[in-house]
Design a protein around this motif. Structure first.
Motif, PDB file in Angstrom:
ATOM      1  N   HIS A  69      79.139  24.228   1.416  1.00 37.79           N
ATOM      2  CA  HIS A  69      79.642  23.005   0.779  1.00 37.79           C
ATOM      3  C   HIS A  69      78.678  22.585  -0.335  1.00 37.79           C
ATOM      4  CE1 HIS A  69      80.920  18.776   0.464  1.00 37.79           C
ATOM      5  NE2 HIS A  69      82.040  19.153   1.047  1.00 37.79           N
ATOM      6  N   ASP A  70      78.954  23.060  -1.541  1.00 37.10           N
ATOM      7  CA  ASP A  70      78.083  22.783  -2.687  1.00 37.10           C
ATOM      8  C   ASP A  70      78.598  21.590  -3.472  1.00 37.10           C
ATOM      9  OD1 ASP A  70      80.336  24.310  -3.388  1.00 37.10           O
ATOM     10  OD2 ASP A  70      79.372  25.138  -5.168  1.00 37.10           O
ATOM     11  N   CYS A  71      78.624  20.416  -2.817  1.00 41.94           N
ATOM     12  CA  CYS A  71      79.121  19.219  -3.496  1.00 41.94           C
ATOM     13  C   CYS A  71      78.287  18.889  -4.729  1.00 41.94           C
ATOM     14  CB  CYS A  71      79.149  18.040  -2.537  1.00 41.94           C
ATOM     15  SG  CYS A  71      77.656  17.860  -1.551  1.00 41.94           S
ATOM     16  N   PHE A  72      76.994  19.205  -4.667  1.00 42.98           N
ATOM     17  CA  PHE A  72      76.092  19.131  -5.815  1.00 42.98           C
ATOM     18  C   PHE A  72      75.331  20.452  -5.874  1.00 42.98           C
ATOM     19  CE2 PHE A  72      76.758  14.810  -4.371  1.00 42.98           C
ATOM     20  CZ  PHE A  72      77.046  14.140  -5.547  1.00 42.98           C
ATOM     21  N   SER A  73      74.897  20.824  -7.048  1.00 48.45           N
ATOM     22  CA  SER A  73      74.204  22.111  -7.189  1.00 48.45           C
ATOM     23  C   SER A  73      72.963  22.186  -6.310  1.00 48.45           C
ATOM     24  CB  SER A  73      73.833  22.356  -8.660  1.00 48.45           C
ATOM     25  OG  SER A  73      73.094  21.261  -9.177  1.00 48.45           O
ATOM     26  N   CYS A  74      72.248  21.064  -6.172  1.00 41.33           N
ATOM     27  CA  CYS A  74      71.046  21.069  -5.342  1.00 41.33           C
ATOM     28  C   CYS A  74      71.393  21.248  -3.864  1.00 41.33           C
ATOM     29  CB  CYS A  74      70.239  19.793  -5.544  1.00 41.33           C
ATOM     30  SG  CYS A  74      71.168  18.268  -5.221  1.00 41.33           S
ATOM     31  N   ALA A  75      72.588  20.775  -3.459  1.00 36.92           N
ATOM     32  CA  ALA A  75      72.988  20.890  -2.051  1.00 36.92           C
ATOM     33  C   ALA A  75      73.103  22.354  -1.634  1.00 36.92           C
ATOM     34  CB  ALA A  75      74.307  20.169  -1.825  1.00 36.92           C
ATOM     35  N   GLU A  76      73.609  23.201  -2.526  1.00 33.99           N
ATOM     36  CA  GLU A  76      73.695  24.619  -2.179  1.00 33.99           C
ATOM     37  C   GLU A  76      72.317  25.210  -1.938  1.00 33.99           C
ATOM     38  OE1 GLU A  76      75.071  28.886  -4.099  1.00 33.99           O
ATOM     39  OE2 GLU A  76      76.280  27.116  -4.543  1.00 33.99           O
ATOM     40  N   LEU A  77      71.339  24.819  -2.761  1.00 37.69           N
ATOM     41  CA  LEU A  77      69.987  25.368  -2.612  1.00 37.69           C
ATOM     42  C   LEU A  77      69.387  25.012  -1.256  1.00 37.69           C
ATOM     43  CD1 LEU A  77      68.437  24.714  -6.141  1.00 37.69           C
ATOM     44  CD2 LEU A  77      69.444  26.826  -5.270  1.00 37.69           C
ATOM     45  N   PHE A  78      69.491  23.736  -0.851  1.00 33.72           N
ATOM     46  CA  PHE A  78      68.854  23.426   0.426  1.00 33.72           C
ATOM     47  C   PHE A  78      69.707  23.835   1.624  1.00 33.72           C
ATOM     48  CE2 PHE A  78      70.098  18.915  -0.851  1.00 33.72           C
ATOM     49  CZ  PHE A  78      71.055  18.675   0.123  1.00 33.72           C
ATOM     50  N   MET A  79      70.984  24.152   1.398  1.00 30.70           N
ATOM     51  CA  MET A  79      71.776  24.717   2.495  1.00 30.70           C
ATOM     52  C   MET A  79      71.385  26.167   2.774  1.00 30.70           C
ATOM     53  SD  MET A  79      73.373  22.568   4.078  1.00 30.70           S
ATOM     54  CE  MET A  79      73.307  20.820   3.750  1.00 30.70           C
ATOM     55  N   TYR A  80      70.892  26.894   1.759  1.00 26.54           N
ATOM     56  CA  TYR A  80      70.337  28.228   2.036  1.00 26.54           C
ATOM     57  C   TYR A  80      69.270  28.107   3.127  1.00 26.54           C
ATOM     58  CZ  TYR A  80      72.077  29.562  -2.687  1.00 26.54           C
ATOM     59  OH  TYR A  80      72.829  29.795  -3.809  1.00 26.54           O
ATOM     60  N   GLU A  81      68.484  27.044   3.042  1.00 24.53           N
ATOM     61  CA  GLU A  81      67.377  26.841   3.981  1.00 24.53           C
ATOM     62  C   GLU A  81      67.884  26.330   5.330  1.00 24.53           C
ATOM     63  OE1 GLU A  81      64.745  24.219   1.870  1.00 24.53           O
ATOM     64  OE2 GLU A  81      64.946  25.373   0.019  1.00 24.53           O
ATOM     65  N   ALA A  82      68.804  25.361   5.304  1.00 21.24           N
ATOM     66  CA  ALA A  82      69.336  24.799   6.550  1.00 21.24           C
ATOM     67  C   ALA A  82      70.056  25.852   7.379  1.00 21.24           C
ATOM     68  CB  ALA A  82      70.278  23.643   6.239  1.00 21.24           C
ATOM     69  N   LEU A  83      70.725  26.794   6.719  1.00 21.18           N
ATOM     70  CA  LEU A  83      71.476  27.839   7.418  1.00 21.18           C
ATOM     71  C   LEU A  83      70.595  29.008   7.840  1.00 21.18           C
ATOM     72  CD1 LEU A  83      74.685  27.870   5.191  1.00 21.18           C
ATOM     73  CD2 LEU A  83      74.389  26.755   7.409  1.00 21.18           C
ATOM     74  N   GLY A  84      69.309  28.946   7.501  1.00 18.01           N
ATOM     75  CA  GLY A  84      68.386  29.989   7.919  1.00 18.01           C
ATOM     76  C   GLY A  84      68.363  31.215   7.031  1.00 18.01           C
ATOM     77  N   LEU A  85      68.990  31.127   5.855  1.00 20.68           N
ATOM     78  CA  LEU A  85      68.982  32.267   4.929  1.00 20.68           C
ATOM     79  C   LEU A  85      67.648  32.361   4.208  1.00 20.68           C
ATOM     80  CD1 LEU A  85      72.508  31.798   3.279  1.00 20.68           C
ATOM     81  CD2 LEU A  85      71.947  32.800   5.503  1.00 20.68           C
ATOM     82  N   ALA A  86      67.004  31.216   4.009  1.00 21.25           N
ATOM     83  CA  ALA A  86      65.708  31.152   3.330  1.00 21.25           C
ATOM     84  C   ALA A  86      64.783  30.236   4.108  1.00 21.25           C
ATOM     85  CB  ALA A  86      65.875  30.617   1.902  1.00 21.25           C
ATOM     86  N   ASN A  87      63.486  30.431   3.947  1.00 22.65           N
ATOM     87  CA  ASN A  87      62.515  29.515   4.536  1.00 22.65           C
ATOM     88  C   ASN A  87      62.612  28.165   3.829  1.00 22.65           C
ATOM     89  OD1 ASN A  87      61.384  31.464   6.302  1.00 22.65           O
ATOM     90  ND2 ASN A  87      60.126  32.261   4.629  1.00 22.65           N
ATOM     91  N   GLU A  88      62.232  27.093   4.522  1.00 18.11           N
ATOM     92  CA  GLU A  88      62.311  25.767   3.920  1.00 18.11           C
ATOM     93  C   GLU A  88      61.433  25.688   2.667  1.00 18.11           C
ATOM     94  OE1 GLU A  88      62.048  22.361   6.435  1.00 18.11           O
ATOM     95  OE2 GLU A  88      63.131  23.341   8.077  1.00 18.11           O
ATOM     96  N   GLY A  89      62.016  25.163   1.609  1.00 16.99           N
ATOM     97  CA  GLY A  89      61.322  25.057   0.333  1.00 16.99           C
ATOM     98  C   GLY A  89      61.485  26.268  -0.565  1.00 16.99           C
ATOM     99  N   GLU A  90      62.194  27.304  -0.079  1.00 19.45           N
ATOM    100  CA  GLU A  90      62.303  28.547  -0.849  1.00 19.45           C
ATOM    101  C   GLU A  90      63.736  28.880  -1.262  1.00 19.45           C
ATOM    102  OE1 GLU A  90      60.376  31.682   1.279  1.00 19.45           O
ATOM    103  OE2 GLU A  90      58.388  30.750   1.135  1.00 19.45           O
TER     104      GLU A  90
END
Length: 233
Positions: A110-131
């Motif tokens: 759910h990329d309601c804002f461009s930044c939301a997609e970036l931190f969802m990578y982290e929330a979903l475990g695809l990336a480490n937090e902050g990365e």
């Protein structure tokens, strides 16, 4: 490559940079457009699949978790936008399915804002937090078997993912109630192998993240099942 998307052209970087500010660094062009739209899905059991001989089309829901507001939701802006809720929901789905981020091939988030997609990578475990941003910076464009261009992100497990091959709601638009089933439809097409130029070659596991202000996060895992010639799994 998505005929159902509202946005059918690239937005120039200077157009994005000159769009009005909404909040801090978030600009109007970083937000998804609200749109009209509809989506539908047929939810059935094994007997229905067998009766109607749908073995070549059926996609299995292997796990789903819903998480509403948690105390941390009000700690900061990133949690207010669903980070902790999505993280908890994803953890529950991984636990109930026995699968992990490294098993996932394609994601609709759910990329309601461009930044939301970036931190969802982290929330979903695809990336480490902050990365989450690093995944985009190191991503690669690849051509699929249908001569379509897909952007592959490399996660913290060394696994490559395609996120929002549909274009996400930044491209499709956000018809609110239909958004979640629109994501479901895209993942079903991907796992059936019929997404054409958007197709993630060889995709067998799909992950969906949907979010609603209020707030609620839903994470769902889909799988292309292995049916035997008799129809049993």
């Amino acid at each position: 490559n998505n005929e159902y998307a509202l946005m059918q052209r690239e937005l120039p970087l200077d157009f994005i940079a000159k769009s009005p500010s909404l909040c801090g660094p978030i600009l109007a062009a970083h937000a998804c457009p609200v749109a009209c739209g509809g989506a539908a899905a047929v939810l059935c059991n094994d007997e229905f699949v067998k009766k109607h001989n749908l073995y070549d089309r059926a996609i299995e829901i292997v796990g789903q978790a819903f998480v509403s507001d948690v105390p941390a939701s009000f700690d900061n802006f990133i949690n207010l936008c669903g980070f902790q809720s999505a993280k908890i929901a994803a953890s529950k789905v991984y636990a109930m399915t026995g699968l992990s981020p490294k098993d996932v091939d394609v994601v609709e988030c759910h990329d309601c804002f461009s930044c939301a997609e970036l931190f969802m990578y982290e929330a979903l475990g695809l990336a480490n937090e902050g990365e989450g941003g690093k995944m985009v910076q190191t991503g690669q464009w690849k051509t699929n078997q249908h001569n379509g261009q897909l952007f592959y992100l490399t996660g913290n497990h060394g696994k490559q993912y395609v996120v929002n091959p549909s274009g996400g709601i930044e491209s499709k638009g956000h018809p609110i109630g239909a958004t979640g089933l629109g994501q479901c439809a895209e993942l079903v097409w991907q796992l059936r192998g019929c997404a054409g130029k958007r197709q993630v070659d060889g995709a067998r596991i799909g992950l969906q993240h949907n979010f609603g202000l209020g707030s609620a996060a839903v994470v769902t895992m889909y799988r292309k099942p292995n049916f035997s010639p008799t129809g049993s799994k």
